[in-house]
Design a protein around this motif. Sequence first.
Motif, PDB file in Angstrom:
ATOM      1  N   PHE A 234       0.847  -1.189   0.000  1.00 22.09           N
ATOM      2  CA  PHE A 234       0.000   0.000   0.000  1.00 22.09           C
ATOM      3  C   PHE A 234       0.883   1.240   0.000  1.00 22.09           C
ATOM      4  O   PHE A 234       1.960   1.243   0.611  1.00 22.09           O
ATOM      5  CB  PHE A 234      -0.906   0.023   1.235  1.00 22.09           C
ATOM      6  CG  PHE A 234      -1.818  -1.164   1.354  1.00 22.09           C
ATOM      7  CD1 PHE A 234      -3.062  -1.154   0.762  1.00 22.09           C
ATOM      8  CD2 PHE A 234      -1.422  -2.290   2.066  1.00 22.09           C
ATOM      9  CE1 PHE A 234      -3.914  -2.249   0.874  1.00 22.09           C
ATOM     10  CE2 PHE A 234      -2.259  -3.382   2.188  1.00 22.09           C
ATOM     11  CZ  PHE A 234      -3.513  -3.364   1.586  1.00 22.09           C
ATOM     12  N   ASP A 235       0.412   2.303  -0.652  1.00 24.67           N
ATOM     13  CA  ASP A 235       1.205   3.529  -0.679  1.00 24.67           C
ATOM     14  C   ASP A 235       0.403   4.748  -0.214  1.00 24.67           C
ATOM     15  O   ASP A 235       0.725   5.883  -0.545  1.00 24.67           O
ATOM     16  CB  ASP A 235       1.767   3.785  -2.080  1.00 24.67           C
ATOM     17  CG  ASP A 235       0.675   3.901  -3.144  1.00 24.67           C
ATOM     18  OD1 ASP A 235      -0.522   3.847  -2.783  1.00 24.67           O
ATOM     19  OD2 ASP A 235       1.026   4.064  -4.333  1.00 24.67           O
ATOM     20  N   ASP A 236      -0.634   4.515   0.588  1.00 24.94           N
ATOM     21  CA  ASP A 236      -1.477   5.605   1.070  1.00 24.94           C
ATOM     22  C   ASP A 236      -0.699   6.482   2.047  1.00 24.94           C
ATOM     23  O   ASP A 236      -0.133   5.975   3.021  1.00 24.94           O
ATOM     24  CB  ASP A 236      -2.710   5.037   1.775  1.00 24.94           C
ATOM     25  CG  ASP A 236      -3.497   4.058   0.918  1.00 24.94           C
ATOM     26  OD1 ASP A 236      -2.884   3.078   0.441  1.00 24.94           O
ATOM     27  OD2 ASP A 236      -4.700   4.259   0.738  1.00 24.94           O
ATOM     28  N   PRO A 237      -0.663   7.799   1.839  1.00 23.11           N
ATOM     29  CA  PRO A 237       0.039   8.677   2.778  1.00 23.11           C
ATOM     30  C   PRO A 237      -0.751   8.847   4.068  1.00 23.11           C
ATOM     31  O   PRO A 237      -1.990   8.856   4.069  1.00 23.11           O
ATOM     32  CB  PRO A 237       0.135  10.008   2.021  1.00 23.11           C
ATOM     33  CG  PRO A 237      -1.029   9.985   1.077  1.00 23.11           C
ATOM     34  CD  PRO A 237      -1.236   8.545   0.698  1.00 23.11           C
ATOM     35  N   CYS A 238      -0.038   8.975   5.173  1.00 21.64           N
ATOM     36  CA  CYS A 238      -0.671   9.104   6.489  1.00 21.64           C
ATOM     37  C   CYS A 238      -0.357  10.462   7.090  1.00 21.64           C
ATOM     38  O   CYS A 238       0.721  11.034   6.853  1.00 21.64           O
ATOM     39  CB  CYS A 238      -0.169   7.988   7.404  1.00 21.64           C
ATOM     40  SG  CYS A 238      -0.966   7.972   9.035  1.00 21.64           S
TER      41      CYS A 238
END
Length: 320
Positions: A184-188
């Motif tokens: 996954f590459d979702d920014p937090c």
Amino acid sequence: MTTTTATGETTTKNLALAIDIGGTKAEAALVDSNGQVVPGSRFRRPTGAGSTSDELAAAVRSVLTDALATRAAGTDLLGVGVGSAGPITVARGLVSPLNLAVWRDFPLRQLVVDSVPDVPVTMRMDGECITLAEHWVGAAVGYDNVMGMIVSTGIGGGLILEGSAIAGPTGNAGHIGHVEVGGFDDPCLCGGIGCVEAIASGPKTVAWANRQGWTGARGEDLAAAYAAGDPIAISAVERSGRAIGQAIASAAALDDLDIVAIGGGFSRVTPDLFRFIRAAIAKRVAFGFVTKVKVVPSALSDAGPLIGSAALIHRAEMIA
């Protein structure tokens, strides 16, 4: 201390005032020494990202005052247990909830002390509180190596290892929402990439579904779409479950857990969420000490965080 009424009912005179503060609400109640919320003592006020710091503080004062006002004559208030979204700094009594940007190093403990003087105040991260609740009267009774999780507006967690609650030096141990998971590459908001909270919380799962063309707005809408067989909703929930399962597998590899109890509004989007979580954990085929972990729904509905905050007082011997 317990007493028996004329009708034969058992009551307790020892109470804790519990408060839980998260991204959408502040809630308080009186909780007895059996882990039961006292009827009529539970109050909530909205928080939310649009609130000012003063509005958040006023919400905390309001629910504390309202809950305390219901205390019956002849009962003893042992203390106040405070559970807050993290990160927190226990030694200084400060909170910086990721989803409440106006509170950074906010002196929450002092606010509570000023609102309810002359009794002990204990503050911990909300994930630790939910874990204490499940261990005390919930799905993890009888287990000594436990992780509790909240899957809701955010994702939080806490740990009990060998029968003791583990807070760590700052109070943030068990913060599984900010474990990064592969694929996954979702920014937090914390600055990481692929944190499970950024992937699998209710709002983030809805946002991912929206990017795929689904037009609903809330977790409740996603639940209805899933039940109706909408393929995007199904993919969104599977994606969330896979990320949560990967994070739990990593935590189990690190801490040799017996059981994980998961609560929070989005954890109830569909029972299939747990099937997806367990499938991700089962891929660790060579590690029986990981795949043995039981993953179960919370047994406490939405009262868990308050019961856990009260456990900070009623079960103080467990607090590391």
